[in-house]
Design a protein around this motif. Structure first.
Motif, PDB file in Angstrom:
ATOM      1  N   THR A  40      55.123  25.772  25.834  1.00 17.53           N
ATOM      2  CA  THR A  40      55.596  25.648  26.989  1.00 17.53           C
ATOM      3  C   THR A  40      57.375  25.975  26.416  1.00 17.53           C
ATOM      4  O   THR A  40      57.337  25.707  24.960  1.00 17.53           O
ATOM      5  CB  THR A  40      56.040  24.870  27.715  1.00 17.53           C
TER       6      THR A  40
ATOM      7  N   LYS B  24      59.145  32.415  26.393  1.00 17.19           N
ATOM      8  CA  LYS B  24      58.008  33.314  26.688  1.00 17.19           C
ATOM      9  C   LYS B  24      58.103  34.545  27.758  1.00 17.19           C
ATOM     10  O   LYS B  24      58.473  35.970  27.898  1.00 17.19           O
ATOM     11  CB  LYS B  24      56.723  33.058  26.776  1.00 17.19           C
ATOM     12  N   SER B  25      58.715  34.017  29.124  1.00 13.90           N
ATOM     13  CA  SER B  25      59.228  34.390  30.146  1.00 13.90           C
ATOM     14  C   SER B  25      60.654  35.622  29.644  1.00 13.90           C
ATOM     15  O   SER B  25      60.009  36.675  29.986  1.00 13.90           O
ATOM     16  CB  SER B  25      59.712  34.232  31.633  1.00 13.90           C
TER      17      SER B  25
ATOM     18  N   GLU C 158      51.578  38.574  34.827  1.00 21.62           N
ATOM     19  CA  GLU C 158      51.942  37.056  35.387  1.00 21.62           C
ATOM     20  C   GLU C 158      50.696  36.192  34.930  1.00 21.62           C
ATOM     21  O   GLU C 158      50.186  36.467  36.395  1.00 21.62           O
ATOM     22  CB  GLU C 158      53.138  36.757  36.098  1.00 21.62           C
TER      23      GLU C 158
ATOM     24  N   ASP D  74      51.115  32.407  33.763  1.00 24.90           N
ATOM     25  CA  ASP D  74      51.859  31.334  33.811  1.00 24.90           C
ATOM     26  C   ASP D  74      51.789  31.168  35.327  1.00 24.90           C
ATOM     27  O   ASP D  74      52.398  31.583  36.245  1.00 24.90           O
ATOM     28  CB  ASP D  74      53.387  31.519  33.245  1.00 24.90           C
TER      29      ASP D  74
ATOM     30  N   SER E 114      55.683  31.565  37.947  1.00 25.99           N
ATOM     31  CA  SER E 114      55.539  32.487  38.441  1.00 25.99           C
ATOM     32  C   SER E 114      56.332  33.395  38.403  1.00 25.99           C
ATOM     33  O   SER E 114      56.965  32.674  39.324  1.00 25.99           O
ATOM     34  CB  SER E 114      54.147  33.229  39.054  1.00 25.99           C
TER      35      SER E 114
ATOM     36  N   THR F 283      48.532  24.244  36.943  1.00 27.83           N
ATOM     37  CA  THR F 283      48.659  23.948  35.443  1.00 27.83           C
ATOM     38  C   THR F 283      46.274  24.899  35.762  1.00 27.83           C
ATOM     39  O   THR F 283      45.819  24.831  35.804  1.00 27.83           O
ATOM     40  CB  THR F 283      47.825  22.836  34.815  1.00 27.83           C
TER      41      THR F 283
ATOM     42  N   ASN G 231      52.220  38.373  30.780  1.00 27.95           N
ATOM     43  CA  ASN G 231      53.394  36.471  30.025  1.00 27.95           C
ATOM     44  C   ASN G 231      51.660  35.064  30.689  1.00 27.95           C
ATOM     45  O   ASN G 231      51.607  35.328  31.187  1.00 27.95           O
ATOM     46  CB  ASN G 231      54.160  36.345  30.632  1.00 27.95           C
ATOM     47  N   THR G 232      51.945  34.220  29.632  1.00 26.21           N
ATOM     48  CA  THR G 232      51.163  32.946  29.102  1.00 26.21           C
ATOM     49  C   THR G 232      51.467  31.869  30.018  1.00 26.21           C
ATOM     50  O   THR G 232      52.811  31.870  29.721  1.00 26.21           O
ATOM     51  CB  THR G 232      50.343  33.642  28.168  1.00 26.21           C
ATOM     52  N   CYS G 233      50.387  30.857  30.198  1.00 30.61           N
ATOM     53  CA  CYS G 233      50.772  29.721  30.019  1.00 30.61           C
ATOM     54  C   CYS G 233      51.057  28.616  28.657  1.00 30.61           C
ATOM     55  O   CYS G 233      51.276  29.117  27.805  1.00 30.61           O
ATOM     56  CB  CYS G 233      50.184  28.991  30.632  1.00 30.61           C
TER      57      CYS G 233
END
Lengths: 441, 516
Positions: A134, A138-139, A160, A162, A166, A203, A240-242
């Motif tokens: 985190t 990333k975004s 997306e 995440d 989002s 999550t 894009n990931t978490c």
């Protein structure tokens, strides 16, 4: 952090009531500023005076004022040098020479090379997954790469994944969006006809099986789109990931890489993750380690929650709450069927022989409407309102929209909902989210 | 009229007029019906019980043997027509005509149960072969198991005495559910029939009289068509349903990304103009990453080069020209912090390290994802964990495969041994049985004032008469009667010699709330 740069503070053309600060930026430096968060904060206006500059890959127009509201964290980067004016008093504002933008630009160049090759060989373009813990940007990197790609005439797709933050739809969803123009400096990418799937929580850990399933769904639909749309195929996608990179979160990343058949994985600022992915992904996947920008700030829990709330508000009321006018009407319980995806977990000892805990995670559990439904966000599934047959497709069906329950009357068996469109509901299968939204403004 | 003097001659009977003193004596007699008290279930051979029984019996006998005194002016003369099983009135009817009897061919008739009840009330005197019938005669002559059972009359009398309006139920008078659903006005034919309450065949299916038989067959035909209509109406929503799954299946097909080449969703459809003519099904790995240089901080650790050459401006937005990039300073900034791991996680790490996929020769041979996935599947398949073979390999397998998740409600449906059913479910297809039939329409007492025989309206309930000795109605009978009755409740009047109890079956939903 080395904060250099020629910083001449001169009061010119004073805007009434606002302090004006001029910054002259050298080439390949960036101006970072943050707007205080909280209610009734003075907005900051940004104006490009000379030269060229960009905000997260989107170019600024000269002599146009861009407004940034509470909580905004902005970096104005220039390749050639420029001068900008800030109106208002930001919480922080400094010029930094120390940005990884050149690395990101090189990454873009490499991706663009791949797209060219794809175009030449009539193949599909690069599929890129951006991973990292985190608060590493990333975004932002996704936005940057997408904006650059669009600016050179590509039509990439943003995927997306995440679910917490989002960038496309409301939180608690996974989505895909075709990018056709660079992100708006203030609003971000224009969200037109995204493909959204209901996840229901902020999550992925609450239902990792569903998360992986939805990832596969998105990948499948994206691949189908690539088959019919050459431009989308060449443009590739940026995933894009978490920020969850351990345990099941890591497994989800590997699953995602496999589902999307990614070609490049960009790891932001996490060497261990980089090594793990290098080890676990097949050799033909290029794993790249990139630094995070020094401008990335850590967001607190509250800050994340506020962004989520803001995102939902934006869905109903439009950007800055002024463009859309949502509808409020009553829906009878008997007219809708509300489900929750994933049965509550039960001890393994209570499960039938040969059944594992995961099997319940994709189950549709009917929800009896009650007072506790109030303020929950519900997804309107695009699954046909059929009986048994259609029910199986609900999990894999995209979402047509969202409503928020504002009031529940158990006496008359009616609930009041906030909806972006007038009644009736387009479909009657609703999926409940853990996320709640109180329409306080 | 007295029960006892049935053998008296005609003339004597007519002339039996009581003197004032006798009349007074009859009037002042107690009209109380003896109290029956608690029911004794077992004879306990005690004197006390025997005495009690004897006393009660005597009271009843004396009550029956009592001479009944009737007002001659109130008595309506009537004749019993055994061939038709009805009673024809000879003199103008009394007040009872408002709710009882029917006229046909300019004559007024009573059904036997009505006549018997009126006889008991002292309103009608029935003659047969010019001789008056006693009440006992009435019971003997009017009540046959083939026409009107004693139990039915008992229920009739009981309800009448309570003030209800009781009429024979006629199956054809009931509009079909189809007609009701369409909100059809009552057909003229039917309305005509109701205008004059025609004689309906005796509730029993078998009737000796030909005319009645004809009528009943006609009725039955009508019933049949009703039944068919009912079935049609059942079919309508069904056919509707059969359409919808199709559409829904196509819809879900569009929605579910599972089927390739099928209908595509809006999301995939846009920009179809630029459709590619050819797309290789499996994308081979074709990236030559030695020529495509990513600014990879990780790999540069191993290599010597630390400077990235400046990228081709044509690749960059706005044809930027940027200089070389020195990677070295960034390397030191990468997050190198160690992640704390539990011993379990470390074990897993070790395990993974041993199965390094980049050292795996088979994996090395794969050049793209498709091949890699095939390989993984093959490996998965080899060590697929079987499910409990003793459960699943036999002829008898568990009812549900736990790996197929279905909603709990469905699962409960699946394991339910006795299926619950709705009263009207499938009832339209049931054949009417002879054993069970609805005998009476019952109207509430407070409707007497504005009751019209020609248009009785919707009954309050319908009575099906049965005996405690007989069988309990089965589901089939209950369904069939409920269907026949439509939206009027069917009540089962169960006769236990003199006692009548009423039972009814109502639809109700067992709670199926399966959410925790």
């Amino acid at each position: 952090m080395a904060t250099e740069g020629v910083e001449t503070t001169s009061e010119e053309v004073p805007v009434p009531g606002k302090v004006s600060t001029r910054y002259d930026l050298e080439k390949e430096t960036e101006l970072r500023f943050e707007v205080e968060s909280g209610e009734a904060v003075e907005q900051i206006e940004l104006e490009l005076l000379t030269g060229m500059a960009e905000v997260f890959g989107s170019e600024l127009n000269r002599n146009k004022k861009y407004t940034f509201g509470a909580g905004a964290k902005i970096a104005v980067f220039t390749w050639q040098g420029c001068s900008v004016n800030l109106y208002g008093k930001p919480e922080v504002a400094y010029v930094s020479k120390d940005t990884p933008m050149l690395l990101y630009l090189n990454t873009h160049a490499a991706l663009e090379q791949m797209r060219r090759q794809a175009e030449r060989d009539n193949e599909r373009g690069p599929r890129v997954m951006v991973v990292g813990p985190t608060d590493v940007g990333k975004s932002t990197v996704c936005r940057l790469l997408l904006s650059y790609a669009v600016r050179v005439g590509r039509r990439p797709t943003l995927v997306e994944l995440d679910v917490g933050q989002s960038g496309v739809s409301v939180p608690g969803t996974v989505s895909a969006l075709c990018i056709e123009r660079p992100a708006d400096v203030e609003e971000g990418f224009s969200v037109q006809a995204p493909l959204v799937y209901h996840f229901g929580s902020t999550t992925p850990g609450t239902n990792i099986k569903l998360y992986n399933k939805l990832t596969s769904c998105l990948a499948e639909v994206y691949s189908q789109r690539c088959e019919v749309n050459r431009k989308a195929s060449v443009g590739g996608c940026i995933i894009n990931t978490c920020g969850w990179v351990k345990g099941s979160g890591y497994q989800a990343l590997v699953h995602c890489a496999s589902a999307f058949e990614v070609d490049v994985v960009l790891v932001l600022d996490h060497e261990r993750l980089y090594n793990e992915l290098k080890r676990d992904l097949p050799h033909f996947v290029r794993v790249v380690l990139l630094p995070k920008s020094g401008g990335v700030v850590e967001r607190s829990k509250e800050c994340r929650r506020d962004t989520r709330d803001e995102k939902i508000r934006e869905y109903f009321y439009g950007f800055r709450g002024v463009t859309f006018y949502p509808f409020s009407y009553e829906v009878r319980f008997s007219d809708v069927r509300i489900y929750k995806i994933g049965a509550p977990s039960i001890p393994d000892s209570c499960l039938p022989l040969g059944m594992s805990q995961d099997d319940t995670q994709l189950k549709l559990v009917p929800v009896t409407p009650g007072r506790d439904l109030t303020y929950h966000v519900l997804s309107v599934s695009s699954a046909e309102d059929g009986e048994e047959g259609a029910r199986k497709g609900i999990v894999e069906s995209p979402v047509c929209g969202f409503i928020v329950v504002t009031n529940v009357d158990t006496q008359t068996q009616v609930m009041k909902v906030l909806s972006p469109a007038p009644r009736p509901l387009p479909r009657h299968t609703l999926l409940i989210m853990d996320i709640r939204f109180m329409d306080s403004k | 009229m007295a029960d006892q003097n049935k053998t008296d001659t005609d003339s004597k009977f007519y002339n039996e007029v009581l003197s004032p003193s006798e009349l007074f004596a009859a009037r002042s007699r107690s009209h109380k019906i003896p109290v029956r008290g608690q029911k004794d279930f077992f004879p306990d051979d005690s004197d006390e019980q025997r005495q009690r029984l004897e006393q009660s019996l005597n009271e009843h006998w004396s009550l029956i043997s009592e001479e009944r005194v009737e007002k001659l002016g109130n008595l309506v003369k009537a004749t019993w027509i055994p061939s038709e099983n009805i009673v024809e009135l000879q003199s103008p009817a009394g007040k009872f005509w408002q709710t009882m009897g029917f006229s046909a061919g300019g004559k007024q008739f009573l059904f036997p149960e009505e006549a018997l009840y009126l006889m008991e009330c002292g309103n009608v005197q029935v003659f047969y072969q010019e001789l008056p019938l006693s009440i006992q005669d009435g019971y003997e002559k009017f009540l046959y198991s083939s026409t009107l059972r004693l139990q039915e009359y008992q229920v009739f009398g009981h309800l009448k005495r309570l003030g209800y309006l009781v009429h024979r139920f006629h199956p054809s008078s009931e509009t079909s559910s189809y007609a009701k659903q369409l909100n059809l006005p009552q057909s003229r034919d039917r309305a005509g029939k109701q205008l004059k309450r025609k004689r309906s065949a005796s509730p029993t299916a078998t009737s000796s009289h030909t005319e009645a038989q004809e009528e009943s067959t006609a009725d039955r035909m009508e019933e049949d068509t009703c039944g068919q209509e009912g079935q049609e109406d059942k079919k309508l929503p069904e056919s509707h349903l059969t359409i919808s799954p199709e559409t829904s299946s196509t819809q879900t097909a569009t929605a579910s990304p599972g089927n390739k080449g099928g209908v595509r969703t809006w999301w995939m459809l846009d920009d179809v103009g630029e459709r590619s003519d050819h797309q290789p099904a499996s994308a081979a790995s074709r990236w030559d990453f030695s020529s495509i240089s990513f600014p990879d901080l990780g790999s540069s650790r191993e290599r010597v080069s630390s400077c990235l050459v400046s990228p081709d401006p044509s690749l960059l937005p706005g044809a930027l020209a940027v200089g070389v990039c020195d990677v070295d300073p960034w390397r030191t900034r990468i997050n190198l912090r160690d992640v704390k791991m539990s011993s379990k996680e470390q074990m897993r790490e070790e395990e993974k390290r041993r199965h390094r996929s980049d050292k795996d020769r088979e994996v090395r041979r794969c050049s793209n994802w498709a091949e890699y996935r095939q390989l993984m599947e093959r490996r998965q398949g080899r060590r697929s964990k079987g499910r409990a073979t003793h459960l699943w390999d036999g002829e008898v397998t568990p009812l549900h495969d736990p790996r197929q998740p279905i909603p709990t409600g469905e699962l409960l449906d699946k394991i339910s041994v006795i299926k619950s059913t709705h009263l009207l479910e499938g009832a339209s297809r049931l054949q009417a049985s002879d054993e069970w039939r609805i005998s009476f329409n019952v109207y509430q007492p407070d409707t007497v004032a504005d009751f019209k025989k020609s248009n009785p309206g919707k009954p309050y309930t319908r009575m099906c008469v049965c005996s405690f000795d007989g069988p309990v109605p089965d589901l089939r009978a209950i369904k069939q009667l409920a269907f026949q009755s439509g939206d009027v409740l069917v009540v089962f009047a169960v006769v236990d010699y003199g006692d009548i109890s009423f039972y009814t079956f109502k639809d109700f939903q067992l709670p199926t709330d399966v959410f925790p």
